[in-house]
Design an enzyme around this catalytic site. Sequence first.
Site, PDB file in Angstrom:
ATOM      1  N   GLU A 267      37.075 -54.947  17.223  1.00 17.41           N
ATOM      2  CA  GLU A 267      36.140 -55.079  18.238  1.00 17.41           C
ATOM      3  C   GLU A 267      36.627 -55.968  19.190  1.00 17.41           C
ATOM      4  OE1 GLU A 267      31.471 -55.870  19.240  1.00 17.41           O
ATOM      5  OE2 GLU A 267      32.338 -56.739  17.175  1.00 17.41           O
ATOM      6  N   LYS A 325      28.493 -48.382  21.559  1.00 16.35           N
ATOM      7  CA  LYS A 325      27.613 -48.592  20.347  1.00 16.35           C
ATOM      8  C   LYS A 325      26.170 -48.293  20.787  1.00 16.35           C
ATOM      9  CE  LYS A 325      26.954 -53.187  17.888  1.00 16.35           C
ATOM     10  NZ  LYS A 325      27.079 -54.548  17.767  1.00 16.35           N
ATOM     11  N   CYS A 374      30.723 -53.450  14.648  1.00 17.53           N
ATOM     12  CA  CYS A 374      29.943 -54.645  14.188  1.00 17.53           C
ATOM     13  C   CYS A 374      29.038 -54.333  13.430  1.00 17.53           C
ATOM     14  CB  CYS A 374      29.886 -55.501  15.494  1.00 17.53           C
ATOM     15  SG  CYS A 374      29.503 -57.248  15.013  1.00 17.53           S
TER      16      CYS A 374
END
Length: 491
Positions: A267, A325, A374
């Site tokens: 990321e 995300k 994440c």
Amino acid sequence: MIYLLTLLSGVLTGLAMPGNLFSFLIWGSLIFFLKNLDNSKRTLDRFLHTFIFAFSMLFTTLWWQLPVLSKNIPDILGSYSSFMGVLGFIGEILLLSLPYLLIWLLTEIFNRKFRETSFWNKVLFYSFAYTSAEILKDFGDLAFSGGSLGYAIWDHVGLIQLASIFGYLGLTFLIVFVNSFLAFDKSKYWFYKLPIVLSVLFILNFSIERFIPIENIEKDPLKITAVQTNESQEIKYNINSWKSYVDFSDKLRQAEKTNSDLVIFSESTFMEDITKNEVYDAFKINVKDIGKDVILGFPKSEAGEYYNTAWYFDEQANLVDSYNKIGLTPFAEFLPYEFIFDNFASFKLLRFYERGSEPGVFDVNGDKLGVQICFETYFSEISNSQVKNGAEALISITNDGWFGTKTGLTQHFTQGIFRAVENRRDFVQVSNTGFTGHVDKYGRVVKAIAPFQEEITTFEINKNDGKTIYFHIKEILKLLILIAALIFAIL
């Protein structure tokens, strides 16, 4: 004195969490808390015991976030003071403690006057009540499953196989059941049962582990080259895209020499949307030159809005797919309940993001990969939805460079162990500072890069299209646990 024992329970439970001290502490760490909660005669006492336990447990579990919030982020971004970071950490622990008050509310019903309760009644009630509180942690914009008891036994490879049936919540139930069994034993020599119980758990864990099949590499595994750059946040957040590109290009050239089908970066490989500037042209030439597919993370800018995005390019540098995300991190990536927390906008990193809408499943030359970003690995629902959409393996890209301790890195990486077992899918995490590693579908770490070092390695990933019992019963299981907790509280 009794409040100090509850505090001790919370601290010992936190020390049992991944990366802290010893996981075996979890099998007895709740005893003082459960005893004190059950023996208390007043509502206020039960409330205080619940709050003290939850706060001290979460504080001890997540202590590694304190230097992140009070030093690392203020030093690099300068968006707020270190003192505000300390207050932010305390506020976070307070908010995360709120779901545990469900234990207190249910205990108020359970411990009403003139009620007779048996040993097994208590054992089952507290097991369901505590597990119900962890279910509550998964709801709303502040949802975060960190500190859940089941995660403490990430290294009990045999016992965690239960997660394929009951998920991490089933492991929480087992842990509270064992602690309650010891806590409510009124016999004179109850303490001597602890080593017996631990021995039984050890034998059970060892026995199950022995029967787990050895994972053989398939005839046609997906070969993934993972790039751990070990680039500091000071550099990452203070250089332009061209300088980031130079480092990216160097690593990509090294990855070209590996025997793999796909190269994955972390990321925030770039800190801005490079598709909007001239770096993109050089990037595409680089990808085309090495002749490998590439997945990496950088923000997407679209009509004035930003998304935290994973991008997939094929070997000809064509953009095949992207994933925005879904499970954004509160305060860092979006502002939850703005009408309440409007004054906390300064805790964002570079910017706030919009939430994505679809599970990230990339078709990589016929192989379906569920891609997460994440802290999405903390949400079992996201892995579950990706498997539902055909994912044959799970991948996470993450920027863990904020975490200066192995504790934080370990707690994050071990989430992949539970997502792997719950779904019987191989899991790969690619982090800029570690841990970068491969977990097989039984939750065993096959290969990992040590944190805080630069390395490029290749993982051979097995694919699986089967569905676990947990996949099918996940939602009904939560409902049944909540109903059981209420029934044991009332009856």
